[in-house]
Structures are given as C-alpha cells and as structure tokens.
Write a protein that holds these residues in place. Sequence first.
Motif, PDB file in Angstrom:
ATOM      1  N   UNK A 214      60.142  52.763  25.272  1.00 44.13           N
ATOM      2  CA  UNK A 214      60.751  54.006  25.898  1.00 44.13           C
ATOM      3  C   UNK A 214      62.414  53.457  26.051  1.00 44.13           C
ATOM      4  N   UNK A 215      62.589  52.326  26.263  1.00 43.06           N
ATOM      5  CA  UNK A 215      63.946  51.797  26.469  1.00 43.06           C
ATOM      6  C   UNK A 215      64.605  52.032  24.934  1.00 43.06           C
ATOM      7  N   UNK A 216      63.840  51.723  23.900  1.00 37.06           N
ATOM      8  CA  UNK A 216      64.711  51.781  22.718  1.00 37.06           C
ATOM      9  C   UNK A 216      64.981  53.374  22.254  1.00 37.06           C
ATOM     10  N   UNK A 217      64.020  54.317  22.530  1.00 33.59           N
ATOM     11  CA  UNK A 217      64.077  55.630  22.415  1.00 33.59           C
ATOM     12  C   UNK A 217      65.207  56.139  23.202  1.00 33.59           C
ATOM     13  N   UNK A 218      65.165  55.997  24.584  1.00 36.09           N
ATOM     14  CA  UNK A 218      65.900  56.806  25.488  1.00 36.09           C
ATOM     15  C   UNK A 218      67.430  56.352  26.084  1.00 36.09           C
ATOM     16  N   UNK A 219      67.653  55.026  25.943  1.00 36.74           N
ATOM     17  CA  UNK A 219      68.683  54.444  26.430  1.00 36.74           C
ATOM     18  C   UNK A 219      70.032  54.287  25.310  1.00 36.74           C
ATOM     19  N   UNK A 220      71.397  54.457  25.835  1.00 34.92           N
ATOM     20  CA  UNK A 220      72.421  54.335  25.166  1.00 34.92           C
ATOM     21  C   UNK A 220      73.529  53.707  25.917  1.00 34.92           C
ATOM     22  N   UNK A 221      74.414  52.853  25.229  1.00 38.20           N
ATOM     23  CA  UNK A 221      75.497  52.041  25.799  1.00 38.20           C
ATOM     24  C   UNK A 221      76.203  52.639  26.834  1.00 38.20           C
ATOM     25  N   UNK A 222      76.794  53.632  26.661  1.00 37.59           N
ATOM     26  CA  UNK A 222      77.812  54.424  27.402  1.00 37.59           C
ATOM     27  C   UNK A 222      77.526  56.160  27.384  1.00 37.59           C
ATOM     28  N   UNK A 223      78.275  56.744  28.290  1.00 38.59           N
ATOM     29  CA  UNK A 223      78.111  58.045  28.201  1.00 38.59           C
ATOM     30  C   UNK A 223      78.677  58.790  27.179  1.00 38.59           C
ATOM     31  N   UNK A 224      79.655  58.258  26.349  1.00 42.87           N
ATOM     32  CA  UNK A 224      80.228  58.964  25.241  1.00 42.87           C
ATOM     33  C   UNK A 224      79.204  58.598  23.948  1.00 42.87           C
ATOM     34  N   UNK A 225      78.323  57.749  23.937  1.00 36.78           N
ATOM     35  CA  UNK A 225      77.398  57.560  22.739  1.00 36.78           C
ATOM     36  C   UNK A 225      75.929  58.363  23.055  1.00 36.78           C
ATOM     37  N   UNK A 226      75.887  58.931  24.144  1.00 38.48           N
ATOM     38  CA  UNK A 226      74.322  59.162  24.786  1.00 38.48           C
ATOM     39  C   UNK A 226      74.463  60.799  24.177  1.00 38.48           C
ATOM     40  N   UNK A 227      73.626  61.041  23.234  1.00 42.27           N
ATOM     41  CA  UNK A 227      73.383  62.522  22.762  1.00 42.27           C
ATOM     42  C   UNK A 227      73.048  63.607  23.681  1.00 42.27           C
ATOM     43  N   UNK A 228      72.324  63.290  24.627  1.00 42.73           N
ATOM     44  CA  UNK A 228      71.752  64.465  25.286  1.00 42.73           C
ATOM     45  C   UNK A 228      72.476  64.728  26.846  1.00 42.73           C
ATOM     46  N   UNK A 229      73.555  63.547  27.092  1.00 35.18           N
ATOM     47  CA  UNK A 229      74.269  63.739  28.264  1.00 35.18           C
ATOM     48  C   UNK A 229      75.123  65.423  28.388  1.00 35.18           C
ATOM     49  N   UNK A 230      75.127  65.928  29.788  1.00 34.77           N
ATOM     50  CA  UNK A 230      75.912  67.164  29.856  1.00 34.77           C
ATOM     51  C   UNK A 230      77.456  66.613  29.619  1.00 34.77           C
ATOM     52  N   UNK A 231      78.294  67.417  29.361  1.00 40.60           N
ATOM     53  CA  UNK A 231      79.752  67.342  29.250  1.00 40.60           C
ATOM     54  C   UNK A 231      80.183  67.181  30.785  1.00 40.60           C
ATOM     55  N   UNK A 232      79.816  67.749  31.648  1.00 38.33           N
ATOM     56  CA  UNK A 232      80.086  67.529  32.822  1.00 38.33           C
ATOM     57  C   UNK A 232      79.963  66.102  33.647  1.00 38.33           C
ATOM     58  N   UNK A 233      78.826  65.648  33.352  1.00 40.53           N
ATOM     59  CA  UNK A 233      78.379  64.275  33.663  1.00 40.53           C
ATOM     60  C   UNK A 233      79.289  63.259  32.840  1.00 40.53           C
ATOM     61  N   UNK A 234      79.205  63.617  31.477  1.00 36.66           N
ATOM     62  CA  UNK A 234      80.108  62.389  30.843  1.00 36.66           C
ATOM     63  C   UNK A 234      81.597  62.388  31.251  1.00 36.66           C
ATOM     64  N   UNK A 235      82.025  63.606  31.594  1.00 35.30           N
ATOM     65  CA  UNK A 235      83.549  63.525  31.958  1.00 35.30           C
ATOM     66  C   UNK A 235      83.813  62.909  33.542  1.00 35.30           C
ATOM     67  N   UNK A 236      82.622  63.268  34.537  1.00 39.46           N
ATOM     68  CA  UNK A 236      82.631  62.548  35.746  1.00 39.46           C
ATOM     69  C   UNK A 236      82.682  61.102  35.771  1.00 39.46           C
ATOM     70  N   UNK A 237      81.854  60.619  34.896  1.00 41.66           N
ATOM     71  CA  UNK A 237      81.733  59.273  34.698  1.00 41.66           C
ATOM     72  C   UNK A 237      82.978  58.525  34.236  1.00 41.66           C
ATOM     73  N   UNK A 238      83.537  58.954  33.112  1.00 40.47           N
ATOM     74  CA  UNK A 238      84.521  58.376  32.229  1.00 40.47           C
ATOM     75  C   UNK A 238      85.930  58.455  33.278  1.00 40.47           C
ATOM     76  N   UNK A 239      85.864  59.637  33.803  1.00 40.65           N
ATOM     77  CA  UNK A 239      87.207  59.977  34.736  1.00 40.65           C
ATOM     78  C   UNK A 239      87.253  58.992  35.863  1.00 40.65           C
ATOM     79  N   UNK A 240      86.059  58.925  36.709  1.00 36.06           N
ATOM     80  CA  UNK A 240      86.097  57.815  37.701  1.00 36.06           C
ATOM     81  C   UNK A 240      86.264  56.474  37.437  1.00 36.06           C
ATOM     82  N   UNK A 241      86.114  56.127  36.088  1.00 33.83           N
ATOM     83  CA  UNK A 241      86.204  54.819  35.675  1.00 33.83           C
ATOM     84  C   UNK A 241      87.598  54.392  34.912  1.00 33.83           C
TER      85      UNK A 241
END
Length: 467
Positions: A214-241
């Motif tokens: 499950x870990x090998x298939x579903x996890x990614x190192x960062x929001x920017x490399x995650x293929x299924x993350x919503x744009x809203x969540x990606x921007x929320x995380x990267x902007x806050x950090x």
Amino acid sequence: MKSPACCSARYGLAFLSSYGFFVAYALRVNLSVAMVDMVNSTHDTSGNHSSSVCSGHSSPVRPKHNHTASVYNWDSETQGWILGSFFYGYILTQVPGGYLASRFGAKWLMGLGILGTVIFTLLTPIAADLGAGYLIAVRVLEGIGEGVTFPAMYAMWAAWAPPMERSRLLTISYTGAQLGTVIALPLSGEICFYLDWTYIFYVFGAVGLLWFVLWALLVFNSPNTHPRISERERLYITTSLKNELSSSGGHIPWGSIVTSRPLWAIVIAHFSYNWTFYTLLTLLPTYMSDILGFSIQQNGMLSALPYIGCGLLAVMGGQVADYLRESCMYPTVAVRKAFSIAGMIGPAVFLVAAGYTGCNYILAVTFLTVSSSLGGLSASGFNINHLDIAPSYAGILLGITNTFATIPGMVGPVIASALTKQKTIEEWQTVFYIAAGINLFGATFYTLFGKGTVQPWAVSSSYSHGD
C-alpha cells in the motif's frame, strides 16, 4: 485558503503512516510477550504461573496438542540482553535516516526500512533455534531497519504538514505506534495461548508485507509530486510552508544544529520520557507474570491497556493543542511545555504509586494504565517540537534526539532485569523510582530551555508563529 481535511492527501498520508508505525511497533513489542513463553522458567502447559509473587489468576486450560515450539534455558540476564538488543541496531540509523530522507526523499527510506524489519521478523523463530546470539543479531538488524522510520516520517511531514495542523496530523500518524502496541500485546498472548509463540512473528510479518504494498503504491514525497492531490490542497500546503522551509539547497548547518539549546532541551526530554516508556514496553509482560501472576493469555490483554489510554490521549491532545494555538492564540512554546509537563510528571507519579499497590492487581493495572495514558500528552509537547524550531531539518533533528532517546531502550531493560533478579515487589519499586526521577529531570530541563519558533539558522528569513 484552507483545504478540507476529508478525503485529503495529507490525511491519507497520516492514516497510512499510522498503519506503518502500527507495523513497526507490533514487530518491536511482540517479542516481549513471546519471551514469557520462550523460556523454561515461565513455561507451563496449564497457562498459569505458580512462581509469581502474587497468587496466580485462573484461566482456561491451554490446548496442548498445538504447542510444538521450542523452549529455551535463558536466564534473566540473557533475556534482558535479547529484549534490549533491538535498540543497538535502532540507534545506528537515526541520524543517517534523517540525513538520507532530507537528501533523497522519505518514501522509500521509510518503506524499505520497515520491509527489512518485516523480513527479519519472519526469520526470528529460526534464529532463536540457532541460539541466543543469533536471535540478538536478528533483533539488531530489525532495529537498523526500523531506525530510519521516525526521522524519515519527520522529513516527510516537513513537506506535508501545514504549521497549524501539525499536532493533529502528527498525533494521528504516531498513534499507530500505540495501536501497534495495543493490538500486538493481547493478540500475541492469544496466539501463544492457542497456537505457539512462533506464529506471533509469522502473523505480524504478513501484516507488514501488506502495508509495504500500500505504501509503495499510494504515497509520494511531497504535494508537488503527488498525482492525485487537488490543486487547492497542494496550494494550501505549499503556501503555508513557504516561509518556513530553508532555501539553502543541500547545505546543512551542522554547527548551529549541535549547539542549539532548544534542540538539547528536546534531547533531554525525549531521553527522559523514553526511559519510562521503554522500561514498560519491554518489561511490562514480565512484571504481569512474575509479580501479579497473570497467565500468558491474560498478560497480553492487560499489558495492552496502558497503550490504549496513551493512544487516545495522544490524539485528543493533538486536537486540543492545535485548537489552543490556532483559535485561542496561545504561544506555541507555552502549549508544547504544558503538554510536556503533563505528559512526563503525571506518568512519574502514577508509576511510583503502582509499585506500592502490592497484590491489588486492579489498582496496579489502573495506575500503570493512567501512567502510560498521561504520557500520550507529550506527543503534542516536545515530541513534535522539532518541526517548530527547524522544519527544513526536522528529520535530522529527530535523528539526533532519537539517537539519545534510544539509549534507554538499550540499557533500561538490562538494568531493570539486573535489579529484579529475585522478582520481588521491592526490586520493581526501585525500577519505577529510577524511571520517575529521570522523567522529572527531563520535564524540568525542557520547561527551562524549550522554544517554539523557527530558529534563525534553520531558515533564510526567520519566521515564527508564536514563541
């Protein structure tokens, strides 16, 4: 704009990493229960122990036809070395784990670390048959694999956890460790009772293999490399950090890190808390057997109770800690110190009290449960303070603090085993007093020197959200 938590990638990561820590701790603690059944001195086909200080407790007669596993003539000292050997490997990969995660990404480091632990767990029965030395070697190798997990996950959270959600996300993630203990202890007792101790390692090994897939298939190192993350969540995380993460490339300010007083405050607190935690983690089944007279089946169930409370208070504490910081505007440092004090001094008091309950096993189990439960509050205290003072180097900082915090796991069981050779209540009182005293010292040191802001050496432009 804040992104909803429901069905989000960051909370998906929290739950999957929680499953990972469940596996890591299940593989770490199952030997503590198995040990009760692996040695001659406590092996009894009836399931009861007549040699305990307190009178034995009645339990069903164990099925005899299934018990074909080997039994060994290991003395108390040998058992102490076997139980502590995991940590000799664990300590070696703390700092390298944090460094490698920051340079090459945390996903595969975490995944392969736990996979290695799973493989050696499956080999445990063979190693035990070959001799105590082989079993110690396998446990050391398990520790090496598992040593990278916490530093890797801290490095992962540095890229995934918005500052005002840290307590929530990290406590969900690390509650897996408590759940692993909670489920592994009673389930190991049941497996021992109905089958034999070898199946403990096969069952939990299989659970670990499923997690790795499950870990090998579903996890990614960062929001920017995650293929299924919503744009809203990606921007929320990267902007806050964006104001918290260092832009200094591959440079690591080692000099500033090792001379940082806020870091050493975490080191002392982490070492002190773990002395109590690891003493109970590795020796509570022995205490339940030798002193309170519980059978192998009852032992696992009762040994798990303290960790149920610990997990519940850790999660609830995480919610309260972030609420106090975000809604009540309490300074981060005040929240971290308050939770650390409650999560260290509270356990010390009840641990000492447990030593004076005699054969009142209800009171003894209650005090041990309250002691460990209150310890869960420290998950929102010093335990995640690394991300407050240096999020860019959180994996490295955790590697440093966990290196020191692993020492109690190495020496605690050996010292406690040496102090309890006669298996008397008075000897266990000494063990509990030592642990409580170390806890009090750690809480005091952290209260004096802990900080809650990003340190100047950890970011190009110093930024804080409440000291």
